[in-house]
Design a protein around this motif. Sequence first.
Motif, mmCIF file in Angstrom:
data_model
loop_
_atom_site.group_PDB
_atom_site.id
_atom_site.type_symbol
_atom_site.label_atom_id
_atom_site.label_comp_id
_atom_site.label_asym_id
_atom_site.label_seq_id
_atom_site.Cartn_x
_atom_site.Cartn_y
_atom_site.Cartn_z
ATOM 1 N N VAL A 177 0.885 -1.304 0.108
ATOM 2 C CA VAL A 177 -0.004 -0.031 0.053
ATOM 3 C C VAL A 177 0.852 1.361 -0.056
ATOM 4 C CG1 VAL A 177 -1.227 1.202 1.517
ATOM 5 C CG2 VAL A 177 -2.128 -1.025 1.017
ATOM 6 N N TRP A 178 2.048 1.433 0.657
ATOM 7 C CA TRP A 178 2.605 2.312 1.099
ATOM 8 C C TRP A 178 2.993 3.299 -0.248
ATOM 9 C CZ3 TRP A 178 0.839 2.343 5.391
ATOM 10 C CH2 TRP A 178 1.222 3.170 6.292
ATOM 11 N N PRO A 179 3.515 2.922 -1.251
ATOM 12 C CA PRO A 179 3.893 3.501 -2.524
ATOM 13 C C PRO A 179 2.896 4.396 -3.009
ATOM 14 C CG PRO A 179 4.763 1.305 -2.889
ATOM 15 C CD PRO A 179 3.773 1.271 -1.593
ATOM 16 N N TYR A 180 1.401 3.946 -2.564
ATOM 17 C CA TYR A 180 0.178 4.871 -3.197
ATOM 18 C C TYR A 180 -0.146 5.858 -2.278
ATOM 19 C CZ TYR A 180 -0.023 1.035 -6.583
ATOM 20 O OH TYR A 180 0.302 -0.051 -7.605
ATOM 21 N N THR A 181 0.474 6.102 -1.154
ATOM 22 C CA THR A 181 -0.002 6.934 -0.227
ATOM 23 C C THR A 181 0.529 8.431 -0.635
ATOM 24 O OG1 THR A 181 1.945 6.536 1.223
ATOM 25 C CG2 THR A 181 0.203 5.535 1.796
ATOM 26 N N GLY A 182 1.528 8.664 -1.174
ATOM 27 C CA GLY A 182 2.276 9.817 -1.520
ATOM 28 C C GLY A 182 1.215 10.817 -2.325
ATOM 29 N N GLU A 183 0.234 10.110 -3.121
ATOM 30 C CA GLU A 183 -0.526 10.907 -4.026
ATOM 31 C C GLU A 183 -1.587 11.789 -3.158
ATOM 32 O OE1 GLU A 183 -3.273 10.204 -8.154
ATOM 33 O OE2 GLU A 183 -2.862 8.655 -6.639
ATOM 34 N N LEU A 184 -1.934 11.078 -2.044
ATOM 35 C CA LEU A 184 -2.848 11.780 -1.177
ATOM 36 C C LEU A 184 -2.627 13.217 -0.864
ATOM 37 C CD1 LEU A 184 -3.735 8.717 1.328
ATOM 38 C CD2 LEU A 184 -5.110 9.361 -0.631
ATOM 39 N N PHE A 185 -1.264 13.494 -0.913
ATOM 40 C CA PHE A 185 -0.598 14.687 -0.278
ATOM 41 C C PHE A 185 -0.172 15.707 -1.508
ATOM 42 C CE2 PHE A 185 -0.411 11.373 2.925
ATOM 43 C CZ PHE A 185 -1.178 11.976 3.831
ATOM 44 N N GLU A 186 -0.145 15.064 -2.675
ATOM 45 C CA GLU A 186 0.235 15.978 -3.713
ATOM 46 C C GLU A 186 -0.621 17.214 -3.825
ATOM 47 O OE1 GLU A 186 1.783 12.250 -6.774
ATOM 48 O OE2 GLU A 186 -0.137 13.437 -7.241
ATOM 49 N N GLU A 187 0.074 18.386 -4.393
ATOM 50 C CA GLU A 187 -0.593 19.422 -4.806
ATOM 51 C C GLU A 187 -0.474 19.729 -6.188
ATOM 52 O OE1 GLU A 187 0.974 22.664 -2.251
ATOM 53 O OE2 GLU A 187 -0.589 22.513 -0.894
ATOM 54 N N PRO A 226 6.881 1.026 6.027
ATOM 55 C CA PRO A 226 7.615 0.790 4.777
ATOM 56 C C PRO A 226 8.547 2.091 4.365
ATOM 57 C CG PRO A 226 5.561 -0.052 4.538
ATOM 58 C CD PRO A 226 5.670 0.844 6.009
ATOM 59 N N ALA A 227 9.337 2.099 3.708
ATOM 60 C CA ALA A 227 10.243 3.042 2.901
ATOM 61 C C ALA A 227 10.343 2.875 1.448
ATOM 62 C CB ALA A 227 11.436 3.188 3.690
ATOM 63 N N PRO A 228 9.207 2.938 0.600
ATOM 64 C CA PRO A 228 9.244 2.630 -0.754
ATOM 65 C C PRO A 228 10.049 3.423 -1.557
ATOM 66 C CG PRO A 228 7.211 4.093 -0.005
ATOM 67 C CD PRO A 228 8.132 3.596 1.130
ATOM 68 N N SER A 229 10.681 2.758 -2.519
ATOM 69 C CA SER A 229 11.406 3.441 -3.354
ATOM 70 C C SER A 229 10.836 4.075 -4.642
ATOM 71 C CB SER A 229 12.469 2.583 -3.685
ATOM 72 O OG SER A 229 11.761 1.239 -4.977
ATOM 73 N N TRP A 230 9.516 4.019 -4.678
ATOM 74 C CA TRP A 230 8.856 4.888 -5.731
ATOM 75 C C TRP A 230 7.522 4.957 -5.173
ATOM 76 C CZ3 TRP A 230 4.175 2.517 -7.899
ATOM 77 C CH2 TRP A 230 3.809 1.544 -7.319
ATOM 78 N N SER A 231 6.847 6.202 -6.019
ATOM 79 C CA SER A 231 5.729 6.543 -5.675
ATOM 80 C C SER A 231 4.646 6.632 -6.767
ATOM 81 C CB SER A 231 5.712 7.995 -5.041
ATOM 82 O OG SER A 231 4.552 8.631 -4.541
ATOM 83 N N ALA A 232 3.462 5.995 -6.430
ATOM 84 C CA ALA A 232 2.402 5.885 -7.657
ATOM 85 C C ALA A 232 1.747 7.250 -7.620
ATOM 86 C CB ALA A 232 1.586 4.806 -7.341
ATOM 87 N N THR A 233 1.311 7.676 -8.856
ATOM 88 C CA THR A 233 0.795 8.901 -9.370
ATOM 89 C C THR A 233 -0.134 8.861 -10.636
ATOM 90 O OG1 THR A 233 1.196 11.281 -9.226
ATOM 91 C CG2 THR A 233 2.580 9.720 -10.388
ATOM 92 N N GLY A 234 -1.015 9.814 -10.764
ATOM 93 C CA GLY A 234 -1.754 9.703 -11.988
ATOM 94 C C GLY A 234 -3.312 9.768 -11.622
ATOM 95 N N GLY A 235 -3.630 8.992 -10.615
ATOM 96 C CA GLY A 235 -5.008 9.151 -10.412
ATOM 97 C C GLY A 235 -6.089 10.435 -10.420
ATOM 98 N N ARG A 236 -5.297 11.489 -9.967
ATOM 99 C CA ARG A 236 -6.066 12.724 -9.841
ATOM 100 C C ARG A 236 -5.855 13.373 -11.227
ATOM 101 N NH1 ARG A 236 -8.214 12.353 -5.394
ATOM 102 N NH2 ARG A 236 -7.266 12.674 -3.425
ATOM 103 N N SER A 237 -5.285 12.775 -12.312
ATOM 104 C CA SER A 237 -5.342 13.294 -13.744
ATOM 105 C C SER A 237 -6.005 12.151 -14.602
ATOM 106 C CB SER A 237 -3.858 13.353 -14.378
ATOM 107 O OG SER A 237 -3.202 14.463 -13.441
ATOM 108 N N GLY A 238 -6.742 11.068 -13.934
ATOM 109 C CA GLY A 238 -7.482 10.260 -14.561
ATOM 110 C C GLY A 238 -6.640 8.992 -15.093
ATOM 111 N N LEU A 239 -5.372 8.943 -14.668
ATOM 112 C CA LEU A 239 -4.805 7.700 -15.265
ATOM 113 C C LEU A 239 -4.975 6.732 -13.947
ATOM 114 C CD1 LEU A 239 -1.628 9.590 -16.546
ATOM 115 C CD2 LEU A 239 -3.407 8.734 -17.547
ATOM 116 N N HIS A 240 -5.436 5.599 -14.309
ATOM 117 C CA HIS A 240 -5.794 4.656 -13.279
ATOM 118 C C HIS A 240 -5.184 3.011 -13.501
ATOM 119 C CE1 HIS A 240 -8.530 7.415 -11.480
ATOM 120 N NE2 HIS A 240 -9.136 7.527 -13.058
ATOM 121 N N THR A 241 -5.218 2.420 -12.290
ATOM 122 C CA THR A 241 -4.734 1.148 -12.623
ATOM 123 C C THR A 241 -5.635 0.178 -13.596
ATOM 124 O OG1 THR A 241 -5.847 0.423 -10.822
ATOM 125 C CG2 THR A 241 -3.896 1.040 -10.421
#
Length: 263
Positions: A177-187, A226-241
Motif C-alpha cells: 500500500v505505501w507507494p500509493y500514499t504519497g498521491e494523497l498529499f500531492e498539490e 515501509p520506505a518505498p523506493s517509488w511513488s504511484a501517481t496519476g489518479g488525480r489526472s485520470g490515469l488509473h490501474t
Amino acid sequence: MPPGSPPGESPSAADPDLARHLTCLGDDALVLAQRLCQWITRAPTIDEDLALSNIALDLIGHARTLLSRAGRLDGTGRGEDDLAYSRSEREFTNALLTELPNGDFAMTVARQLAYTHYAVLHYEALAHCVDPDLAAFGVRAAKEVAFHRLHADRWTVTLGRGTPESTRRMQRALERVWPYTGELFEENDVLRRLAASGTVPSPAALHDTWLARVTEVVTEAGLAVPAPSWSATGGRSGLHTEEFGPLIAELQSVRRQFPGGTW
C-alpha cells in the motif's frame, strides 16, 4: 440520488477550481466504498461484514455530498448520479490508493489505515474553511471517519501482534500500500489557489502529522513502516490501474443497462 441542492443548502456560484477538488474527494469516497462493498458476504466474520458495509455507507454519504456540490459548481448542471454513473474511467480523479484491489483482509486493513488517517486530518482542517457548508460537512465527516480509523488501527495491531502468518501478511500489505500514499498529499495549481484563499486545506501540510500517527499505530503493532523506493501517481489526472475498469463497470452496470430508470 436526485440532483439538486440538499434541503437547507443554498445554490452555489460557479467555481471550477473548487468543483475539481470536491470531485477528487468525492471520487475517493465513492471508489473506496465500492471496493469495501465487495467484502459483503465475503468478510472474515459476520461482524466484519457489517462493519465494512457500514463504513462503505458512510463513504457513499460523503460522496453524495461532495459530488452534488461539485456538480453545482462546475457549470455543467450535472447531478451526483451523473457524476457517479455517467463518466468514463479517465474522468474519475480518485487517488490510486482507493482503487487498489481488496486482496486479503490485511491488504484491506492497510489501505484503510492509510486512507482514514489522511481523511480525518483533511476533514478536520476542512471544518475550519471559510465556506460554511463545507465547514459543516468537514465536522460531520471527520467524526464519521474517526470511527473508520479506529477500526483500521485496531485491526492493524491485532494482525501485527497475532500469529506469525497474520504478522507476515500485515507487513506485506503495508509494503504493497505505501507507494500509493504519497498521491494523497500531492498539490497542483488548483489546490494551491484554493489553499491560498482559505477555501480548502493544503494536503501537503498534513503529511507529517499523518506519518507520525500511522507510525505510532504500525509501531504498536510490532511492524515496520515501509520506505518505498517509488511513488504511484496519476489518479488525480485520470490515469488509473488496470483493475479500475472492471470496478467502474460494476459500479455503473445498472445505470448503463437501464438508462433513465427510476425506482
